[in-house]
Scaffold this motif. Sequence first.
Motif, PDB file in Angstrom:
ATOM      1  N   PHE A   1     -80.433  18.404  43.225  1.00  0.00           N
ATOM      2  CA  PHE A   1     -79.112  17.990  43.715  1.00  0.00           C
ATOM      3  C   PHE A   1     -78.396  17.113  42.683  1.00  0.00           C
ATOM      4  O   PHE A   1     -77.218  17.333  42.379  1.00  0.00           O
ATOM      5  CB  PHE A   1     -79.259  17.238  45.046  1.00  0.00           C
ATOM      6  N   ALA A   2     -79.097  16.108  42.148  1.00  0.00           N
ATOM      7  CA  ALA A   2     -78.475  15.174  41.202  1.00  0.00           C
ATOM      8  C   ALA A   2     -77.993  15.894  39.940  1.00  0.00           C
ATOM      9  O   ALA A   2     -76.897  15.627  39.426  1.00  0.00           O
ATOM     10  CB  ALA A   2     -79.459  14.073  40.839  1.00  0.00           C
ATOM     11  N   ALA A   3     -78.798  16.828  39.463  1.00  0.00           N
ATOM     12  CA  ALA A   3     -78.422  17.570  38.246  1.00  0.00           C
ATOM     13  C   ALA A   3     -77.191  18.437  38.493  1.00  0.00           C
ATOM     14  O   ALA A   3     -76.282  18.513  37.651  1.00  0.00           O
ATOM     15  CB  ALA A   3     -79.602  18.433  37.787  1.00  0.00           C
ATOM     16  N   LEU A   4     -77.140  19.068  39.655  1.00  0.00           N
ATOM     17  CA  LEU A   4     -75.982  19.902  39.994  1.00  0.00           C
ATOM     18  C   LEU A   4     -74.739  19.049  40.213  1.00  0.00           C
ATOM     19  O   LEU A   4     -73.624  19.479  39.892  1.00  0.00           O
ATOM     20  CB  LEU A   4     -76.282  20.737  41.244  1.00  0.00           C
ATOM     21  N   ALA A   5     -74.914  17.844  40.756  1.00  0.00           N
ATOM     22  CA  ALA A   5     -73.775  16.934  40.934  1.00  0.00           C
ATOM     23  C   ALA A   5     -73.173  16.571  39.580  1.00  0.00           C
ATOM     24  O   ALA A   5     -71.953  16.573  39.400  1.00  0.00           O
ATOM     25  CB  ALA A   5     -74.218  15.675  41.675  1.00  0.00           C
ATOM     26  N   GLU A   6     -74.034  16.276  38.617  1.00  0.00           N
ATOM     27  CA  GLU A   6     -73.559  15.923  37.282  1.00  0.00           C
ATOM     28  C   GLU A   6     -72.853  17.108  36.618  1.00  0.00           C
ATOM     29  O   GLU A   6     -71.887  16.936  35.873  1.00  0.00           O
ATOM     30  CB  GLU A   6     -74.730  15.452  36.425  1.00  0.00           C
ATOM     31  N   GLU A   7     -73.321  18.305  36.917  1.00  0.00           N
ATOM     32  CA  GLU A   7     -72.758  19.504  36.288  1.00  0.00           C
ATOM     33  C   GLU A   7     -71.462  19.957  36.950  1.00  0.00           C
ATOM     34  O   GLU A   7     -70.503  20.337  36.272  1.00  0.00           O
ATOM     35  CB  GLU A   7     -73.778  20.642  36.344  1.00  0.00           C
ATOM     36  N   TYR A   8     -71.398  19.903  38.287  1.00  0.00           N
ATOM     37  CA  TYR A   8     -70.298  20.542  39.010  1.00  0.00           C
ATOM     38  C   TYR A   8     -69.273  19.570  39.632  1.00  0.00           C
ATOM     39  O   TYR A   8     -68.106  19.921  39.768  1.00  0.00           O
ATOM     40  CB  TYR A   8     -70.857  21.396  40.151  1.00  0.00           C
TER      41      TYR A   8
ATOM     42  N   GLU B   1     -74.471  10.142  44.109  1.00  0.00           N
ATOM     43  CA  GLU B   1     -74.769   9.089  45.087  1.00  0.00           C
ATOM     44  C   GLU B   1     -73.526   8.263  45.431  1.00  0.00           C
ATOM     45  O   GLU B   1     -72.770   7.849  44.552  1.00  0.00           O
ATOM     46  CB  GLU B   1     -75.865   8.167  44.544  1.00  0.00           C
ATOM     47  N   LEU B   2     -73.327   8.024  46.735  1.00  0.00           N
ATOM     48  CA  LEU B   2     -72.197   7.242  47.232  1.00  0.00           C
ATOM     49  C   LEU B   2     -72.668   5.889  47.739  1.00  0.00           C
ATOM     50  O   LEU B   2     -73.835   5.723  48.107  1.00  0.00           O
ATOM     51  CB  LEU B   2     -71.498   7.994  48.383  1.00  0.00           C
TER      52      LEU B   2
END
Length: 336
Positions: A165-172, A184-185
């Motif tokens: 999840f974290a890697a995809l957040a950074e990418e997308y 993260e919020l």
Amino acid sequence: MKKLLITAAFATSVFALSACSSDSETVVETGSGNINKEDFYEELKANSGEQVLQQMVLETILEDKYDVSDEEVNKEIETYKEQYGDQWESVLQQSGYADEDAFREDLKVNLLQEKAATEDIEVTDEEIQTRYDRMQTKLVASHILVDDEATANEVKEKLDNGEDFAALAEEYSTDTQSASNGGELAEFGVGDMVPAFEDAAYDMEVGEVSDPVQSDYGFHIIKLTDRVENEDVEPLEDVRDQIKREIAATKVDQAAVQAKIQELMDNAEIDVKIDEFKDLFATEEATSEEGSTTDDSSSEGESTEEDSSSEEGSTEDEASQDESSSSEDSSSEQSE
């Protein structure tokens, strides 16, 4: 969290335009000359009169239809003070207010507008109870925000296939602030997020990842990581009215509010006595009707001229045809 959204208008309590239209009383004395009330009034009228007059008229109309007590205003101010604490005075100044009394005037207008906006909005006991139940808990979550549903579905499929999840957040994620932190919020509670996000997050179990959730910002994929008990919740009977206001605010249709305000002003029989602002409250419809009357009158005149011209042209054509016919007959006779 409540935010200080009101910005300072041109202090209606200070600039009472209607009170000094023809008064030559001196308001400022200097070694180089004096400034009198009439000159001051004319300068205010030229530079900010339209905005001030609109606000004063709106406030007068709203006060006639709705009631906002000093107690309501005081309660709202206390809420702001609790929120901002020692920064309250500086927040006022940064928002353009000389002091709390100046803010109080605008706050009263704001509350009047709120009553007009939410007057016809229904809030059920079930909605109040649901919001109160949510207030017992704060949430910790991460999200991936993207612009379109196709991308959201692509990201969700990758998550379902076990990608991080974290890697995809950074990418997308287009939310750059959280993306750099793996999506993260900060911990949030009721009213901190847009309604669609809040509804989805509070219905999730810890560890669950949501399907794409659409909001005004795009499409969110939410991962709920924790629930934290909120120990500062007051009894329901003490906060019921506030909860009702908050729910109603989420249902406000801004277009409908503008239409309602316009209707109130249209029905108020506004007659501006200041020549420069005589048409300030004229509706587009009225202006359009006046223009239509002028156009119709002009059109009739043009139509008459066109008809006259057409008739003249028709007469000329007939005469020409008669001459041509006579000429043909003459030629025919000569040929014979």
